[in-house]
Design an enzyme around this catalytic site. Structure first.
Site, short mmCIF file in Angstrom:
data_model
loop_
_atom_site.label_atom_id
_atom_site.label_comp_id
_atom_site.label_asym_id
_atom_site.label_seq_id
_atom_site.Cartn_x
_atom_site.Cartn_y
_atom_site.Cartn_z
N THR A 344 0.85 -1.19 0.00
CA THR A 344 0.00 0.00 0.00
C THR A 344 0.88 1.24 0.00
OG1 THR A 344 -1.77 1.18 1.17
CG2 THR A 344 -0.21 -0.04 2.53
N HIS A 396 2.20 -11.49 14.25
CA HIS A 396 3.24 -12.01 15.14
C HIS A 396 2.98 -13.46 15.54
CE1 HIS A 396 6.79 -11.58 17.34
NE2 HIS A 396 6.53 -10.50 18.04
#
Length: 425
Positions: A344, A396
């Protein structure tokens, strides 16, 4: 008579909202001709008729939510001559019976005057059942509703627009029987303030909102940052931009460099190109790179397929074509599905730094930002260099900080020495 039904759209899409009818009752329809535009969670889809004849009836109005397989229109295959007597007679009966049903419930809650007014409106105004229901709830006289439909029919959108007019006194009486919709009850009150405009979210905007919140609640999202000196990339672009356009009929932009760098980094750190399904990790050995594009309806992420097998020119053309389709609302479902990683570029709007949100079920997204000339230490010297901050948001749960930092450093190294990108294939 034949039914026009909502076709199978995609595995993840089971419903949509009617954005616009392209054919009206009485219009001739050819087999394969578009009859309406359907807004889904991802794209707008034009629905065709499988029959030739006269469209005799809409079974749903603009703004209504319809399911896959639901009948939404009737086509008279015998032509317009046979359609007239059959199409009009039921409508007269429905106009008489539907409001009567609604009015039978009204006397217990509303004064007889309201019943008489509704009866009068019914005789003078052609309106969908949904529009009539909404008008009763908001205390709006259908005869006073401005109509946008060229055939003079009152739709739900017209009633919602008319709610901005000072007709709110009827709302307090309706409020007690609308307890479940308490959140919506505040809108007519706020509308009385000329400085406030109430606009309903589009289906796509609602979906974007839900998915972004869902990602933040389900993924263990973390963002790490780095900066890259784009001197070498800019110098390379300046040397080859003219010949590149002449040869490939497309400009050499930054996105092809970043896409190639991302692919090189994904090959080194494959978990960022993976997906979590339950207790399993799906490692993907292909590189379908999503490129976020801003449109009037919100952010969409079309996908550059097999980007690792494409040249710089092919990537630039692919991204350019997808961006045009996105802004013209012409993206297909196949253009949006199956990406493995997303890029992006907030820099096009001047963003200096941001923390991009994951595009589920992907586990990584790279945020590019605006290029700023800043003084940088180069050896023992201070030089002004074109610098960009990079941001990598990652899940994560399967990507550790070591891999995330290494991924960004790999991108930085390849962009600062762009000849390495030629080795990516």
């Amino acid at each position: 008579m034949a039914e026009v039904k909502v076709p199978e759209l995609a595995e993840s899409i089971s419903e949509g909202s009617i954005a616009q009818w392209l054919k009206q009752p009485g219009d001739h329809v050819e087999k394969g001709e578009y009859v309406l535009e359907l807004e889904t969670d991802k794209v707008n889809v034009e629905i065709i008729s499988d029959y030739t004849g006269t469209l005799s009836e809409h079974l749903a109005e603009e703004g209504d939510t319809v399911q896959v397989g639901q009948a939404i229109a009737i086509v008279d295959e015998n032509g317009s001559a046979a359609a007239a007597p059959k199409a009009e007679a039921p409508k007269v009966e429905e106009a008489k019976t539907e409001p009567v049903k609604a009015e039978q419930a009204a006397p217990a809650k509303e004064a007889p005057k309201a019943e008489a007014k509704e009866s009068s409106s019914t005789q003078q105004v052609i309106a969908s059942p949904a529009a009539r229901k909404l008008a009763r709830e908001k205390g709006i006289d259908l005869t006073q509703v401005p109509v946008a439909d060229p055939l003079g029919r009152v739709r739900v959108q017209d009633v919602e627009a008319a709610s901005n007019a000072p007709v709110a006194p009827a709302a307090p009486a309706a409020a007690p029987k609308q307890a479940p919709a308490a959140k919506q009850a505040a809108a007519p009150v706020e509308v009385n303030d000329d400085r406030i405009e109430v606009v309903k979210m589009t289906r796509r905007r609602q979906t974007i909102a839900k998915r972004l919140v869902q990602v933040q609640s389900e993924a263990a999202m973390l963002t790490t940052f780095n900066e890259v000196d784009l001197s070498a990339v800019m110098e390379l672009r300046n040397r080859h931009k003219d010949s590149f356009v002449k040869t490939n009929d497309v400009k050499l932009g930054f996105m092809s460099f970043f896409t190639k760098a991302v692919i090189g980094a994904l090959k080194k750190y494959p978990l960022l190109n993976a997906e979590i399904q339950g207790d399993h990790i799906l490692k993907k050995n292909f590189y379908d790179i999503g490129v976020a594009v801003s449109t009037d309806e919100g952010l969409v992420v079309p996908v550059v397929r097999d980007a690792d097998r494409k040249s710089f020119a092919e990537i630039e053309k692919n991204i350019s074509d997808l961006a045009v389709k996105a802004r013209n609302n012409k993206l297909g479902l196949s253009d949006l599905s199956g990406g493995t990683f997303t890029i992006t570029n907030g820099g096009t709007f001047g963003s200096l730094l941001s923390t991009p949100i994951l595009n589920a079920p992907q586990v990584g997204i790279l945020g590019m930002h605006t290029i700023k000339t800043r003084p940088i230490a180069v050896g023992d010297q201070i030089e002004n260099r074109p610098m960009m901050y990079l941001a990598l948001s990652y899940d994560h749960r399967i990507v550790d900080g070591k891999e995330a930092v290494g991924f960004l450093v790999a991108i930085k190294d390849m962009l600062e020495d762009p000849e390495q990108l030629l080795l990516q294939g």
